[in-house]
Motif scaffolding. Structure first.
Motif, PDB file in Angstrom:
ATOM      1  N   PRO A 181      71.822  59.141 -28.255  1.00 47.58           N
ATOM      2  CA  PRO A 181      72.808  60.118 -27.780  1.00 47.58           C
ATOM      3  C   PRO A 181      73.970  59.443 -27.051  1.00 47.58           C
ATOM      4  O   PRO A 181      74.109  58.227 -27.064  1.00 47.58           O
ATOM      5  CB  PRO A 181      71.989  60.947 -26.792  1.00 47.58           C
ATOM      6  N   LEU A 182      74.772  60.259 -26.407  1.00 46.22           N
ATOM      7  CA  LEU A 182      75.873  59.831 -25.538  1.00 46.22           C
ATOM      8  C   LEU A 182      76.874  58.948 -26.265  1.00 46.22           C
ATOM      9  O   LEU A 182      77.058  57.777 -25.957  1.00 46.22           O
ATOM     10  CB  LEU A 182      75.350  59.110 -24.288  1.00 46.22           C
ATOM     11  N   ASP A 183      77.525  59.509 -27.280  1.00 50.13           N
ATOM     12  CA  ASP A 183      78.630  58.808 -27.907  1.00 50.13           C
ATOM     13  C   ASP A 183      79.744  58.608 -26.883  1.00 50.13           C
ATOM     14  O   ASP A 183      79.933  59.425 -25.983  1.00 50.13           O
ATOM     15  CB  ASP A 183      79.196  59.635 -29.066  1.00 50.13           C
ATOM     16  N   SER A 184      80.483  57.532 -27.033  1.00 48.20           N
ATOM     17  CA  SER A 184      81.715  57.392 -26.258  1.00 48.20           C
ATOM     18  C   SER A 184      82.848  57.994 -27.081  1.00 48.20           C
ATOM     19  O   SER A 184      82.756  58.116 -28.309  1.00 48.20           O
ATOM     20  CB  SER A 184      81.998  55.923 -25.943  1.00 48.20           C
ATOM     21  N   TYR A 185      83.924  58.384 -26.407  1.00 47.78           N
ATOM     22  CA  TYR A 185      85.005  59.109 -27.058  1.00 47.78           C
ATOM     23  C   TYR A 185      86.240  58.232 -27.212  1.00 47.78           C
ATOM     24  O   TYR A 185      86.501  57.338 -26.409  1.00 47.78           O
ATOM     25  CB  TYR A 185      85.365  60.359 -26.251  1.00 47.78           C
ATOM     26  N   GLY A 186      87.023  58.533 -28.265  1.00 47.95           N
ATOM     27  CA  GLY A 186      88.224  57.766 -28.531  1.00 47.95           C
ATOM     28  C   GLY A 186      89.348  58.121 -27.569  1.00 47.95           C
ATOM     29  O   GLY A 186      89.522  59.279 -27.188  1.00 47.95           O
ATOM     30  N   PRO A 199      93.108  61.933 -25.791  1.00 50.17           N
ATOM     31  CA  PRO A 199      91.997  61.803 -26.735  1.00 50.17           C
ATOM     32  C   PRO A 199      92.481  61.374 -28.115  1.00 50.17           C
ATOM     33  O   PRO A 199      93.537  61.807 -28.590  1.00 50.17           O
ATOM     34  CB  PRO A 199      91.401  63.211 -26.764  1.00 50.17           C
ATOM     35  N   GLN A 200      91.678  60.541 -28.744  1.00 51.47           N
ATOM     36  CA  GLN A 200      91.997  60.058 -30.079  1.00 51.47           C
ATOM     37  C   GLN A 200      90.766  60.207 -30.968  1.00 51.47           C
ATOM     38  O   GLN A 200      89.636  60.040 -30.506  1.00 51.47           O
ATOM     39  CB  GLN A 200      92.425  58.591 -30.026  1.00 51.47           C
ATOM     40  N   ALA A 201      90.991  60.506 -32.226  1.00 53.49           N
ATOM     41  CA  ALA A 201      89.892  60.672 -33.179  1.00 53.49           C
ATOM     42  C   ALA A 201      90.059  59.708 -34.341  1.00 53.49           C
ATOM     43  O   ALA A 201      91.175  59.432 -34.779  1.00 53.49           O
ATOM     44  CB  ALA A 201      89.856  62.106 -33.699  1.00 53.49           C
ATOM     45  N   LYS A 202      88.929  59.198 -34.830  1.00 53.84           N
ATOM     46  CA  LYS A 202      88.951  58.473 -36.097  1.00 53.84           C
ATOM     47  C   LYS A 202      88.618  59.460 -37.205  1.00 53.84           C
ATOM     48  O   LYS A 202      87.853  60.418 -37.001  1.00 53.84           O
ATOM     49  CB  LYS A 202      87.979  57.306 -36.077  1.00 53.84           C
ATOM     50  N   HIS A 260      75.795  66.035 -35.996  1.00 58.71           N
ATOM     51  CA  HIS A 260      76.263  64.773 -36.559  1.00 58.71           C
ATOM     52  C   HIS A 260      76.642  63.753 -35.491  1.00 58.71           C
ATOM     53  O   HIS A 260      76.054  62.681 -35.427  1.00 58.71           O
ATOM     54  CB  HIS A 260      77.408  65.019 -37.526  1.00 58.71           C
ATOM     55  N   ASP A 261      77.656  64.042 -34.675  1.00 61.46           N
ATOM     56  CA  ASP A 261      77.959  63.163 -33.550  1.00 61.46           C
ATOM     57  C   ASP A 261      77.123  63.600 -32.361  1.00 61.46           C
ATOM     58  O   ASP A 261      77.066  64.790 -32.023  1.00 61.46           O
ATOM     59  CB  ASP A 261      79.451  63.193 -33.227  1.00 61.46           C
ATOM     60  N   HIS A 262      76.491  62.638 -31.703  1.00 64.43           N
ATOM     61  CA  HIS A 262      75.452  62.933 -30.716  1.00 64.43           C
ATOM     62  C   HIS A 262      76.073  63.159 -29.345  1.00 64.43           C
ATOM     63  O   HIS A 262      75.888  62.376 -28.405  1.00 64.43           O
ATOM     64  CB  HIS A 262      74.422  61.807 -30.683  1.00 64.43           C
ATOM     65  N   ASP A 263      76.794  64.239 -29.226  1.00 66.53           N
ATOM     66  CA  ASP A 263      77.512  64.536 -27.995  1.00 66.53           C
ATOM     67  C   ASP A 263      77.875  66.013 -27.969  1.00 66.53           C
ATOM     68  O   ASP A 263      77.483  66.780 -28.856  1.00 66.53           O
ATOM     69  CB  ASP A 263      78.780  63.673 -27.872  1.00 66.53           C
ATOM     70  N   THR A 307      82.019  56.056 -31.005  1.00 67.98           N
ATOM     71  CA  THR A 307      80.840  55.295 -31.422  1.00 67.98           C
ATOM     72  C   THR A 307      80.009  56.036 -32.452  1.00 67.98           C
ATOM     73  O   THR A 307      79.127  55.446 -33.079  1.00 67.98           O
ATOM     74  CB  THR A 307      79.955  54.962 -30.206  1.00 67.98           C
ATOM     75  N   GLY A 308      80.284  57.325 -32.629  1.00 73.28           N
ATOM     76  CA  GLY A 308      79.620  58.091 -33.668  1.00 73.28           C
ATOM     77  C   GLY A 308      80.452  58.092 -34.940  1.00 73.28           C
ATOM     78  O   GLY A 308      81.077  57.098 -35.305  1.00 73.28           O
TER      79      GLY A 308
END
Length: 560
Positions: A454-459, A467-470, A390-393, A362-363
């Motif tokens: 805050p609290l991004d969800s993760y891929g 785990p997956q990243a964009k 940058h990413d809120h996590d 989500t970030g």
């Protein structure tokens, strides 16, 4: 040492005044006043304006063990702004401050800031100081603070870090009361200094009130930043329309930072504390993603008439990728090479805002621009640790070295894409609980300062559950037929398995990392113990309670 900041009675009558050493070699941006006497108001109205110091903060000078900048702002131009300082048992000196100003390019407000260099300090010693001006509203009881200077040589010390802080004034976009508790958390752990990893206050999300947002940020931070250096790096929300070539003028006016020897003073820099070389970077120079200010429309953004600036049409973005034409990367390689050759440096720590390794869904995610431009240099010269926001996590990587090519996938078509996927050299926690960073670089995402998002969800890869990243692999492109600066904003176009991701905090986005250096002994090992504390429940209601989430030890052979 017990550190303090107060308005105790103080007088600087008879104290010697030092002008020597102001911003030595500080580059071209905003420092011309150092070469001539300070310009003071000449009319009575200016002389009686409010020059009361506020937003007081410290930063290291070019040599952290002997020099510190004291910086502040005032509501109006200060008359004879100065700092009186000394060690507990030594003679006091008074230093006149250098004035920097800018006029905000959107609302037209002029901002007055002041910077005084305290030099020839004793390493690892307590320093007390007083900030005042002739038109200080608290002249009879001026601001008083103290700090401990950096040690010289291989000594233990502590620092802390997070990014994405914002302000406790919740009328501003992305600001939260948690930002007050985040500043208090720094004081709880009493570090020698704090790394603030970009997106300081989100002023550019509040275009009609940018200087006010900065002021609220500075007032909140003063509770800690006046007692220990806070060393920032610029993030995408430090980029503002009509405020300098890259939009950093507000940031650069407020901060005095170590010289980098280039025409881009203040954007990037390095400093050394003990056996650790710290490098702070401006990642907007190399990233593909666009995180700067953007006029979404449908109407144009209208600057105040007093600025004389034209409306900024819808679709306009302050996209600054490549702004230094490679100067930052050349400086980075030279700085890393010197550090790698220096037998008195055991550790290299890099600070930047955007992320090379982030699996936030989500970030923002990961950026190939950093991976292809800077990660090869980190590998070549042995960077041990990278801290970002940058990413809120919170996310920690395994030690990585090198990359895998052609294993990413286009997010829309599934076709192969080269994301320069970082290669983990360790994929399980070692038996002794420590990671040898001579084998690879550990990356930390620390974007949980105080922002209200805050609290991004993760891929997660739906096929294998891993785990997956964009990943961003493409630049913005100008919109056909539109005015200059009007862009089609590129989104994250690729995905990859985040084989490099070691730990993610799914409970809360808020937290602070605490780092303790053990220099070790000759012929043995040196270590950095990392403790990450998060604030459970802060996503629902602000809380001062930070609890230990995990402990990680980085360890390696000492060089000397």
């Amino acid at each position: 040492m017990t550190q303090h900041a107060s308005n105790d009675d103080a007088s600087d009558a008879g104290a010697p005044i030092s002008r020597r050493g102001f911003f030595k070699g500080a580059g071209a941006a905003g420092l011309a006043a150092a070469a001539s006497p300070l310009a003071l108001p000449t009319d009575a109205a200016a002389a009686t304006a409010d020059g009361t110091p506020e937003q007081i903060h410290l930063t290291w000078g070019n040599h952290a063990c002997t020099a510190v900048y004291v910086s502040w702002a005032s509501a109006a131009q200060a008359v004879n702004p100065r700092v009186r300082f000394g060690h507990s048992a030594g003679r006091e000196r008074t230093v006149l401050a250098v004035q920097r100003t800018y006029t905000d390019g959107l609302n037209g407000q002029t901002v007055f800031t002041y910077h005084a260099l305290l030099d020839e300090l004793v390493p690892n010693a307590a320093v007390h100081y007083t900030v005042t001006a002739d038109n200080d509203g608290n002249y009879a009881k001026p601001f008083v603070g103290s700090f401990r200077n950096a040690p010289r040589g291989r000594q233990p010390f502590r620092w802390t870090s997070y990014g994405d802080l914002a302000t406790p004034v919740t009328s501003w976009v992305l600001s939260s009361l948690q930002s007050r508790y985040a500043v208090q958390a720094v004081e709880r752990f009493e570090p020698l200094f704090h790394l603030l990893n970009g997106d300081l206050c989100y002023a550019n999300l509040n275009p009609a009130a940018q200087p006010s947002v900065w002021a609220d940020f500075g007032r909140n931070n003063q509770a800690s930043a006046a007692l220990r250096p806070w060393m920032p790096c610029p993030g995408n929300h430090e980029i503002e329309f009509n405020n300098g070539a890259e939009g950093f003028e507000s940031y650069l006016t407020r901060y005095a930072l170590p010289d980098n020897g280039t025409p881009f003073a203040g954007r990037w820099y390095s400093f050394r504390v003990g056996s650790v070389l710290f490098i702070s970077l401006s990642a907007d120079d190399v990233i593909y993603q666009d995180g700067g200010p953007f006029v979404a429309g449908p109407a144009a953004l209208q600057p105040a008439p007093s600025t004389g600036n034209a409306p900024i049409e819808a679709g306009t973005s302050k996209y600054i990728r490549g702004y230094s034409n490679g100067a930052q990367t050349r400086w980075l390689e030279e700085t890393l090479a010197r550090g790698a050759r220096d037998g008195d440096i055991d550790w290299i720590v890099v600070q930047m805002h955007q992320d090379a390794l982030s699996s936030s869904k989500t970030g923002n995610g990961s950026d190939k621009g950093i991976r292809e431009t800077w990660l090869p240099l980190f590998d070549r010269y042995g960077v041990d640790l990278v801290v970002c926001g940058h990413d809120h996590d919170y996310e920690r990587s395994w030690p990585v070295r090198g990359c895998n090519h052609g294993v990413g996938r286009d997010a829309a078509t599934g076709a192969a894409v080269d994301t320069c996927q970082p290669n983990p050299v360790v994929t399980a926690d070692p038996a002794d609980g420590s990671f040898d960073t001579s084998r690879g670089t550990v990356h930390l995402i620390l974007g949980g300062g105080g922002t209200s998002a805050p609290l991004d969800s993760y891929g997660v890869n739906a096929t294998n559950g891993k785990p997956q990243a964009k990943v961003f692999t493409k630049s913005n492109r100008p919109m056909a037929g539109a005015s200059a600066g009007v862009y089609i904003r590129a989104g994250a176009d690729a995905v990859e398995d985040a084989i490099w991701s070691a730990r993610r905090d799914t409970g809360t986005g808020y937290g602070i990392a605490v780092f303790d250096l053990d220099p070790g002994t000759h012929g043995g090992k040196t270590s950095i113990t990392i403790r990450y504390y998060h604030a459970p429940g802060a996503d629902k209601a602000p809380t001062p309670n930070y609890e230990l989430f995990e402990t990680v030890v980085l360890s390696k052979e000492r060089r000397g």
